[in-house]
Design an enzyme around this catalytic site. Structure first.
Site, PDB file in Angstrom:
ATOM      1  N   GLY A  47     -36.068 -40.648  -6.412  1.00 15.69           N
ATOM      2  CA  GLY A  47     -34.614 -40.642  -6.355  1.00 15.69           C
ATOM      3  C   GLY A  47     -34.148 -40.104  -5.019  1.00 15.69           C
ATOM      4  O   GLY A  47     -34.863 -39.318  -4.373  1.00 15.69           O
ATOM      5  N   GLN A  52     -28.463 -36.563   1.169  1.00 16.17           N
ATOM      6  CA  GLN A  52     -29.795 -36.139   1.624  1.00 16.17           C
ATOM      7  C   GLN A  52     -30.189 -36.824   2.926  1.00 16.17           C
ATOM      8  O   GLN A  52     -31.074 -36.340   3.635  1.00 16.17           O
ATOM      9  CB  GLN A  52     -30.855 -36.444   0.551  1.00 16.17           C
ATOM     10  CG  GLN A  52     -30.738 -35.555  -0.675  1.00 16.17           C
ATOM     11  CD  GLN A  52     -31.843 -35.877  -1.662  1.00 16.17           C
ATOM     12  OE1 GLN A  52     -31.741 -36.821  -2.430  1.00 16.17           O
ATOM     13  NE2 GLN A  52     -32.911 -35.099  -1.616  1.00 16.17           N
ATOM     14  N   CYS A  99     -37.694 -32.088  -5.452  1.00 10.85           N
ATOM     15  CA  CYS A  99     -36.619 -32.709  -4.675  1.00 10.85           C
ATOM     16  C   CYS A  99     -37.121 -32.925  -3.256  1.00 10.85           C
ATOM     17  O   CYS A  99     -37.784 -32.054  -2.703  1.00 10.85           O
ATOM     18  CB  CYS A  99     -35.415 -31.771  -4.679  1.00 10.85           C
ATOM     19  SG  CYS A  99     -34.011 -32.404  -3.739  1.00 10.85           S
ATOM     20  N   LEU A 100     -36.794 -34.078  -2.690  1.00 15.50           N
ATOM     21  CA  LEU A 100     -37.254 -34.371  -1.325  1.00 15.50           C
ATOM     22  C   LEU A 100     -36.624 -33.423  -0.304  1.00 15.50           C
ATOM     23  O   LEU A 100     -37.114 -33.318   0.816  1.00 15.50           O
ATOM     24  CB  LEU A 100     -36.943 -35.831  -0.967  1.00 15.50           C
ATOM     25  CG  LEU A 100     -37.715 -36.866  -1.803  1.00 15.50           C
ATOM     26  CD1 LEU A 100     -37.282 -38.274  -1.438  1.00 15.50           C
ATOM     27  CD2 LEU A 100     -39.224 -36.702  -1.612  1.00 15.50           C
ATOM     28  N   HIS A 141     -29.876 -35.016 -11.717  1.00 21.45           N
ATOM     29  CA  HIS A 141     -30.369 -34.371 -10.495  1.00 21.45           C
ATOM     30  C   HIS A 141     -29.768 -35.058  -9.268  1.00 21.45           C
ATOM     31  O   HIS A 141     -29.238 -34.388  -8.367  1.00 21.45           O
ATOM     32  CB  HIS A 141     -31.903 -34.441 -10.455  1.00 21.45           C
ATOM     33  CG  HIS A 141     -32.500 -33.942  -9.175  1.00 21.45           C
ATOM     34  ND1 HIS A 141     -33.335 -32.840  -9.114  1.00 21.45           N
ATOM     35  CD2 HIS A 141     -32.398 -34.398  -7.895  1.00 21.45           C
ATOM     36  CE1 HIS A 141     -33.687 -32.640  -7.845  1.00 21.45           C
ATOM     37  NE2 HIS A 141     -33.146 -33.578  -7.091  1.00 21.45           N
ATOM     38  N   GLU A 142     -29.824 -36.389  -9.235  1.00 20.79           N
ATOM     39  CA  GLU A 142     -29.318 -37.117  -8.065  1.00 20.79           C
ATOM     40  C   GLU A 142     -27.809 -36.960  -7.925  1.00 20.79           C
ATOM     41  O   GLU A 142     -27.304 -36.774  -6.821  1.00 20.79           O
ATOM     42  CB  GLU A 142     -29.703 -38.598  -8.137  1.00 20.79           C
ATOM     43  CG  GLU A 142     -31.198 -38.878  -8.084  1.00 20.79           C
ATOM     44  CD  GLU A 142     -31.930 -38.132  -6.975  1.00 20.79           C
ATOM     45  OE1 GLU A 142     -31.342 -37.915  -5.894  1.00 20.79           O
ATOM     46  OE2 GLU A 142     -33.087 -37.756  -7.186  1.00 20.79           O
ATOM     47  N   HIS A 145     -26.448 -33.849  -6.273  1.00 14.63           N
ATOM     48  CA  HIS A 145     -26.430 -33.844  -4.805  1.00 14.63           C
ATOM     49  C   HIS A 145     -25.057 -34.235  -4.256  1.00 14.63           C
ATOM     50  O   HIS A 145     -24.682 -33.830  -3.162  1.00 14.63           O
ATOM     51  CB  HIS A 145     -27.466 -34.840  -4.246  1.00 14.63           C
ATOM     52  CG  HIS A 145     -28.875 -34.323  -4.242  1.00 14.63           C
ATOM     53  ND1 HIS A 145     -29.274 -33.252  -3.477  1.00 14.63           N
ATOM     54  CD2 HIS A 145     -29.998 -34.749  -4.871  1.00 14.63           C
ATOM     55  CE1 HIS A 145     -30.578 -33.046  -3.640  1.00 14.63           C
ATOM     56  NE2 HIS A 145     -31.042 -33.941  -4.499  1.00 14.63           N
TER      57      HIS A 145
END
Ligand code: NI
Length: 172
Positions: A47, A52, A99-100, A141-142, A145
């Site tokens: 994701g 991000q 998370c990235l 989660h996404e 952001h």
């Protein structure tokens, strides 16, 4: 193909509230979605949200590989523009997240297990569906952001927060 630089926790790009996409059918938005996909695959991750990659727009992409879930079906690559989440069941479930923007780390987060998602796709069509379990977790989660929220901010017990490599070591 363009792999974009991913902002890490602490970067101001991750802190703000992203603004809505005014026209999802704009060529620039399709290009952004493609670049986000390239970036997510390169990372690799499941994701990614536009903030991000330093773009303050309300847009996320995600997929759920069959191998990552035992409580919901695998999900194909999905692009959500201006997503809205409604919680359908307040019952929360704990799950491990990564998370990235926090490479190499993970932690346990409790989230509602059943949600409704309303959004637009790249053709401007309305999406309206329900998601449960891991699928619901990925979307929440996404979408967090888009409001400047990273998963550690949702954690109630930081004892489960740490470096994945250290956690998988056998205890001494
Ligand atoms: Ni993330």
């Amino acid at each position: 193909m363009a792999v974009l630089k991913i902002a890490r926790m602490g970067h101001p790009a991750l802190m703000g509230v992203a603004r809505p996409v005014s026209d999802p059918t704009e060529p620039g938005i399709r290009r952004l979605a493609q670049d986000m996909l390239d970036t997510m695959r390169d990372a690799p991750g499941i994701g990614l949200a536009a903030p991000q990659v330093h773009v303050p727009l309300r847009m996320v992409i995600y997929m759920v590989p069959e191998s990552r879930t035992n409580d919901s079906e695998g999900q194909p690559l999905t692009v959500l523009i201006n997503p809205e989440i409604t919680v359908l069941d307040e019952t929360t479930e704990e799950g491990v997240e990564g998370c990235l923007s926090l490479p190499g780390m993970s932690g346990k987060v409790a989230r509602p297990r059943h949600i409704r998602v309303q959004a637009l796709d790249l053709d401007g069509n309305e999406l309206d569906y329900e998601a449960e379990g891991f699928h619901a977790r990925v979307i929440q989660h996404e979408c967090d952001h888009l409001d400047g929220i990273l998963y550690p901010m949702r954690m109630t017990d930081l004892a489960s927060f740490g470096y994945v490599e250290e956690m998988t070591k056998p205890s001494e």
